[in-house]
Write a protein that holds these residues in place. Structure first.
Motif, PDB file in Angstrom:
ATOM      1  N   ARG A  29       0.857  -1.195   0.000  1.00 64.63           N
ATOM      2  CA  ARG A  29       0.000   0.000   0.000  1.00 64.63           C
ATOM      3  C   ARG A  29       0.887   1.236   0.000  1.00 64.63           C
ATOM      4  O   ARG A  29       1.809   1.351   0.801  1.00 64.63           O
ATOM      5  N   ASP A  30       0.609   2.141  -0.900  1.00 63.78           N
ATOM      6  CA  ASP A  30       1.287   3.443  -0.911  1.00 63.78           C
ATOM      7  C   ASP A  30       0.529   4.337   0.059  1.00 63.78           C
ATOM      8  O   ASP A  30      -0.604   4.745  -0.211  1.00 63.78           O
ATOM      9  N   ASP A  31       1.169   4.630   1.187  1.00 64.09           N
ATOM     10  CA  ASP A  31       0.458   5.294   2.277  1.00 64.09           C
ATOM     11  C   ASP A  31       0.688   6.793   2.330  1.00 64.09           C
ATOM     12  O   ASP A  31       0.432   7.418   3.368  1.00 64.09           O
ATOM     13  N   LYS A  32       1.129   7.391   1.234  1.00 64.99           N
ATOM     14  CA  LYS A  32       1.213   8.853   1.255  1.00 64.99           C
ATOM     15  C   LYS A  32      -0.172   9.441   1.008  1.00 64.99           C
ATOM     16  O   LYS A  32      -1.032   8.825   0.376  1.00 64.99           O
ATOM     17  N   VAL A  33      -0.384  10.639   1.526  1.00 68.78           N
ATOM     18  CA  VAL A  33      -1.660  11.342   1.403  1.00 68.78           C
ATOM     19  C   VAL A  33      -1.465  12.477   0.405  1.00 68.78           C
ATOM     20  O   VAL A  33      -0.676  13.395   0.639  1.00 68.78           O
ATOM     21  N   LEU A  34      -2.149  12.391  -0.732  1.00 64.31           N
ATOM     22  CA  LEU A  34      -2.041  13.388  -1.793  1.00 64.31           C
ATOM     23  C   LEU A  34      -3.248  14.324  -1.763  1.00 64.31           C
ATOM     24  O   LEU A  34      -4.386  13.867  -1.660  1.00 64.31           O
ATOM     25  N   GLY A  35      -2.996  15.615  -1.886  1.00 64.00           N
ATOM     26  CA  GLY A  35      -4.066  16.593  -1.783  1.00 64.00           C
ATOM     27  C   GLY A  35      -5.150  16.406  -2.821  1.00 64.00           C
ATOM     28  O   GLY A  35      -6.350  16.356  -2.503  1.00 64.00           O
ATOM     29  N   ALA A  36      -4.778  16.289  -4.103  1.00 69.68           N
ATOM     30  CA  ALA A  36      -5.770  16.197  -5.179  1.00 69.68           C
ATOM     31  C   ALA A  36      -6.589  14.920  -5.055  1.00 69.68           C
ATOM     32  O   ALA A  36      -7.820  14.940  -5.200  1.00 69.68           O
ATOM     33  N   TRP A  37      -5.929  13.806  -4.799  1.00 66.18           N
ATOM     34  CA  TRP A  37      -6.642  12.535  -4.730  1.00 66.18           C
ATOM     35  C   TRP A  37      -7.537  12.480  -3.501  1.00 66.18           C
ATOM     36  O   TRP A  37      -8.647  11.929  -3.558  1.00 66.18           O
ATOM     37  N   ASN A  38      -7.065  13.029  -2.375  1.00 64.80           N
ATOM     38  CA  ASN A  38      -7.918  13.098  -1.197  1.00 64.80           C
ATOM     39  C   ASN A  38      -9.135  13.964  -1.463  1.00 64.80           C
ATOM     40  O   ASN A  38     -10.239  13.642  -1.024  1.00 64.80           O
ATOM     41  N   ALA A  39      -8.942  15.057  -2.180  1.00 66.32           N
ATOM     42  CA  ALA A  39     -10.086  15.921  -2.495  1.00 66.32           C
ATOM     43  C   ALA A  39     -11.149  15.150  -3.264  1.00 66.32           C
ATOM     44  O   ALA A  39     -12.351  15.243  -2.957  1.00 66.32           O
ATOM     45  N   LEU A  40     -10.734  14.369  -4.250  1.00 68.95           N
ATOM     46  CA  LEU A  40     -11.693  13.584  -5.016  1.00 68.95           C
ATOM     47  C   LEU A  40     -12.466  12.619  -4.128  1.00 68.95           C
ATOM     48  O   LEU A  40     -13.690  12.491  -4.231  1.00 68.95           O
ATOM     49  N   MET A  41     -11.753  11.923  -3.230  1.00 75.15           N
ATOM     50  CA  MET A  41     -12.433  10.932  -2.397  1.00 75.15           C
ATOM     51  C   MET A  41     -13.291  11.603  -1.323  1.00 75.15           C
ATOM     52  O   MET A  41     -14.366  11.094  -0.982  1.00 75.15           O
ATOM     53  N   ILE A  42     -12.864  12.730  -0.785  1.00 75.58           N
ATOM     54  CA  ILE A  42     -13.705  13.446   0.180  1.00 75.58           C
ATOM     55  C   ILE A  42     -15.031  13.824  -0.468  1.00 75.58           C
ATOM     56  O   ILE A  42     -16.117  13.638   0.104  1.00 75.58           O
ATOM     57  N   GLY A  43     -14.965  14.359  -1.687  1.00 75.27           N
ATOM     58  CA  GLY A  43     -16.191  14.723  -2.386  1.00 75.27           C
ATOM     59  C   GLY A  43     -17.073  13.522  -2.669  1.00 75.27           C
ATOM     60  O   GLY A  43     -18.302  13.586  -2.528  1.00 75.27           O
ATOM     61  N   ALA A  44     -16.458  12.392  -3.066  1.00 71.77           N
ATOM     62  CA  ALA A  44     -17.237  11.189  -3.339  1.00 71.77           C
ATOM     63  C   ALA A  44     -17.882  10.655  -2.069  1.00 71.77           C
ATOM     64  O   ALA A  44     -19.044  10.216  -2.074  1.00 71.77           O
ATOM     65  N   MET A  45     -17.155  10.666  -0.962  1.00 67.70           N
ATOM     66  CA  MET A  45     -17.714  10.197   0.306  1.00 67.70           C
ATOM     67  C   MET A  45     -18.837  11.118   0.777  1.00 67.70           C
ATOM     68  O   MET A  45     -19.851  10.654   1.320  1.00 67.70           O
ATOM     69  N   ALA A  46     -18.675  12.410   0.577  1.00 69.20           N
ATOM     70  CA  ALA A  46     -19.743  13.343   0.947  1.00 69.20           C
ATOM     71  C   ALA A  46     -21.001  13.073   0.132  1.00 69.20           C
ATOM     72  O   ALA A  46     -22.126  13.094   0.656  1.00 69.20           O
ATOM     73  N   ARG A  47     -20.824  12.806  -1.170  1.00 74.53           N
ATOM     74  CA  ARG A  47     -21.982  12.498  -2.001  1.00 74.53           C
ATOM     75  C   ARG A  47     -22.617  11.173  -1.582  1.00 74.53           C
ATOM     76  O   ARG A  47     -23.848  11.038  -1.535  1.00 74.53           O
ATOM     77  N   ALA A  48     -21.770  10.172  -1.264  1.00 77.26           N
ATOM     78  CA  ALA A  48     -22.308   8.887  -0.813  1.00 77.26           C
ATOM     79  C   ALA A  48     -23.074   9.048   0.491  1.00 77.26           C
ATOM     80  O   ALA A  48     -24.128   8.429   0.693  1.00 77.26           O
TER      81      ALA A  48
END
Length: 683
Positions: free
Chosen positions: A424-443
């Motif tokens: 697992r690549d465990d770094k936290v990337l700003g752009a990719w986190n933004a995408l998943m935060i938005g998807a989780m909020a929509r879910a």
């Protein structure tokens, strides 16, 4: 640009202290690797050695193969160390470098690149003079051995120096010719119809998706199709409907080997047209985009399949991809125990031994264990038949088959959990986190799952705490260490995500953060003369070329996301500067959009809202009434509606929102573009 320490003791090279897991995977190579840094570039200039630039990422199967075959070989390393300054780059931390040299590969070779990307640069101007991808240790498939390539490149650099210089000049001119110039008029609405027609021509009606193998999800195009379906846009006569193209494509992906049928989560792409066999890495950004699409299709159609896929994807994220600090990890590797896909593959007799016969029969029929093996003598689970078809064939009800399949999947998942897991690549990337935060909020909003909202809020808190420093956004964090100034994608996607989260629950502090991000976009990335946004900030390290990305690639285009988000925020808070930046961006992109409409799906979504702004509902009510009013306003899939439910007691609102005052009963303020109506007390 960060400095770098000397090689570590114990035979490890300069990559040992990198924040990137990908770079650390190469820290024990005998290659004298450098990260991209001033010291490495100075060494190349002083020694007049060409730079061997190798770009990849930690989940990449062929990156691992080339590392094992070549970079771990002492004889290959000796040749590399003697003739070159060797620089290793994680494409996920440095998308600026990756995008630049991928484009150079395209220009030099007349075809797209990929990973690992292998580029040789002139040390004095960093211009590439040769580019390729994977090279084998011995000649095969029309490729030279990597050692042959190294010897040939070294000789060419010494003997054809003038030719290399001229090629570099030509390349820079070609780069400049690719950049957009502002048009005299903005794009027209008929470009959306043209994109629909292009997608309809390449649509695969049997397997879904577009084109043949290899097959990628193309999430921005699917999002555009859903928007068009909701708006009533249609392609030409006898073409498939937008909703049908989106529904069939996502349904086939969900049932296929692209989707992990036991543990949830989608792989990056399939090597075949049937979505059966993927490259097995799971990337955060793909899963964010597909999670959002599953939610939208469930809202659009009410089909349980899309809800189940959304939940299995989101649950996988909660289980495997969220750090204790809240941020989302980047990816899971394609390989485990040195073998691609090993974690996901099954022997038929192993499955038969684990399952009762009543479970095995429908499971085998649905997932293909009653067929020949589909991956190197073993089985990767792929939905060959639907549960309904198997129920009919085996004389069972659909409910019985679904129950038996669920039990079988649970048994096999528990057994699979005993295996050696992919890295697992465990770094936290700003752009990719933004995408998943938005998807989780929509879910959370569509599926009414509070745990998904809690996850999104924790991740946003992590991004703000770790990556937002003194008014500047950083791109990457790992083990408490942050690195690299953030790019256009980080800023634009994070702005869009905060607006998505505000539609799920209100926070005046998050709105203030969104405004800060918007101001940063204008101050550090916007081109006030020609329009549009640069991928790198005005004070970024100077590279051989600076781009304004317009077309969607692995992520939605930064200019498209910025235009969409700034327009929404501009209407929400009444800021004309944001709207002016959107118009200038669309004018800049107009020629490129006319040339290839469907490649600019995110910009087409922004164009759609610029030409026909969605209605914006601001609901003011007490906390105890707000949730039900918001839920009713957000029912179904509404591309033409944004809903912001603001508690009566909310403070620190911008003037436009503050003027939308609460009343003795819940109030709804309706605005379309810059026009707002008198409040009403019903939806």
């Amino acid at each position: 640009m960060p400095s770098v320490t000397l090689p570590a003791a114990g035979g490890r090279n300069r990559l040992d202290g990198a924040t990137s897991p990908y770079l650390q995977q190469h820290a024990d190579n005998p290659v004298d690797w450098w990260p991209w840094c001033d010291e490495a570039l100075a060494q190349a200039r002083e020694r007049d050695r060409p730079i061997l630039l190798s770009i990849g990422y930690s989940a990449c199967h062929w990156c691992h193969v080339m590392a094992h075959e070549s970079f771990a070989d002492p004889e290959v390393a000796t040749l590399m160390n003697r003739a070159f300054v060797n620089i290793k780059v994680d494409r996920e931390e440095r998308p600026d470098l990756d995008g630049l040299y991928q484009r150079a590969h395209q220009l030099l070779n007349g075809r797209g690149g990929g990973w690992p990307l292998t580029v040789f640069l002139s040390p004095h101007d960093l211009r590439p003079f040769f580019a390729g991808t994977y090279f084998p240790p011995t000649p095969r498939h029309g490729l030279p051995a990597f050692t042959q390539l190294l010897a040939g490149v070294e000789r060419a650099y010494r003997e054809q120096h003038d030719k290399i210089l001229q090629q570099g000049e030509n390349l820079i001119e070609a780069f400049a010719g690719l950049e957009p110039e502002p048009g005299e008029r903005p794009p027209e609405r008929n470009l959306i119809g043209a994109a629909l027609n292009q997608l309809a021509v390449s649509f695969d009606p049997r397997h879904g998706g577009f084109g043949g193998a290899p097959k990628f999800p193309h999430a921005p195009e699917l999002a555009l199709l859903l928007r068009c379906a909701a708006r009533g846009d249609r392609p030409g006569e006898d073409a498939p409907e937008p909703l049908e193209m989106a529904r069939v494509s996502l349904e086939r992906m969900i049932r296929s080997g692209l989707n992990d049928q036991l543990g949830g989560g989608f792989c990056r792409y399939a090597v075949d047209a049937q979505w059966m066999i993927p490259h097995f890495e799971k990337m955060l950004y793909d899963n964010a985009a597909l999670l959002a699409l599953c939610c939208d299709l469930h809202a659009c159609t009410g089909e349980q399949l899309f809800r189940s896929a959304a939940e299995s994807t989101a649950d996988w994220v909660l289980r495997e991809m969220q750090s204790p600090e809240g941020g989302y990890y980047s990816s899971l590797d394609a390989d485990s125990e040195g073998e691609e896909g090993r974690f996901y593959l099954w022997e038929r007799e192993q499955v038969r031994a684990l399952l009762p016969e009543a479970e095995y029969r429908p499971f085998a029929a649905v997932y293909g264990l009653d067929r020949p093996p589909n991956f190197e003598g073993r089985w990767h689970l792929h939905g060959h038949l639907t549960p309904a078809a198997v129920a009919a064939a085996q004389g069972l009800t659909l409910e019985q088959v679904q129950s038996l399949l669920g039990a079988a999947r649970a048994t096999l998942f528990a057994e699979r959990e005993r295996r050696v897991r992919p890295g697992r690549d465990d770094k936290v990337l700003g752009a990719w986190n933004a995408l998943m935060i938005g998807a989780m909020a929509r879910a959370a909003r569509v599926l009414e799952r509070d745990d998904y909202l809690e996850s999104a809020e924790q991740a946003l808190g992590c991004v703000r705490e770790r990556l937002w420093r003194d008014g500047r956004l950083l791109a990457s964090c790992r083990d408490g260490r942050v690195a690299f100034d953030a790019y256009l994608d980080d800023h634009a996607l994070l702005l869009a995500t905060v607006l998505e989260l505000l539609q799920t629950r209100w926070s005046s502090a998050d709105l203030a953060f969104a405004i800060e991000l918007a101001e940063t976009l204008l101050a550090r990335f916007h081109d006030p003369e020609a329009g549009g946004f640069w991928f790198t900030a005005h004070d970024h390290e100077r590279l051989i070329h600076r781009t304004k990305p317009l077309a969607d690639e692995t992520l939605p285009a930064g200019n498209g996301v910025a235009a969409l988000a700034l327009q929404r925020l501009g209407h929400l808070v009444g800021e004309p500067r944001y709207l002016a930046a959107v118009e200038s961006t669309l004018r800049l992109a107009a020629t490129a959009m006319r040339r290839l409409p469907h490649a600019h799906a995110t910009l087409l979504c922004a164009l759609d809202e610029w030409l026909d702004p969605p209605e914006q509902l601001v609901i003011r009510a007490s906390e105890e009434l707000l949730a039900s009013w918001r839920r009713e306003a957000q029912r179904g899939y509404r591309a033409d509606r944004l809903v912001f439910a603001i508690p009566d007691e909310a403070e620190s609102l911008p003037p436009l929102l503050a003027a939308m005052a609460p009343g003795p009963r819940p109030r709804v303020y309706r605005c379309v573009g810059t026009h707002c109506e008198a409040p009403r007390e019903q939806l």
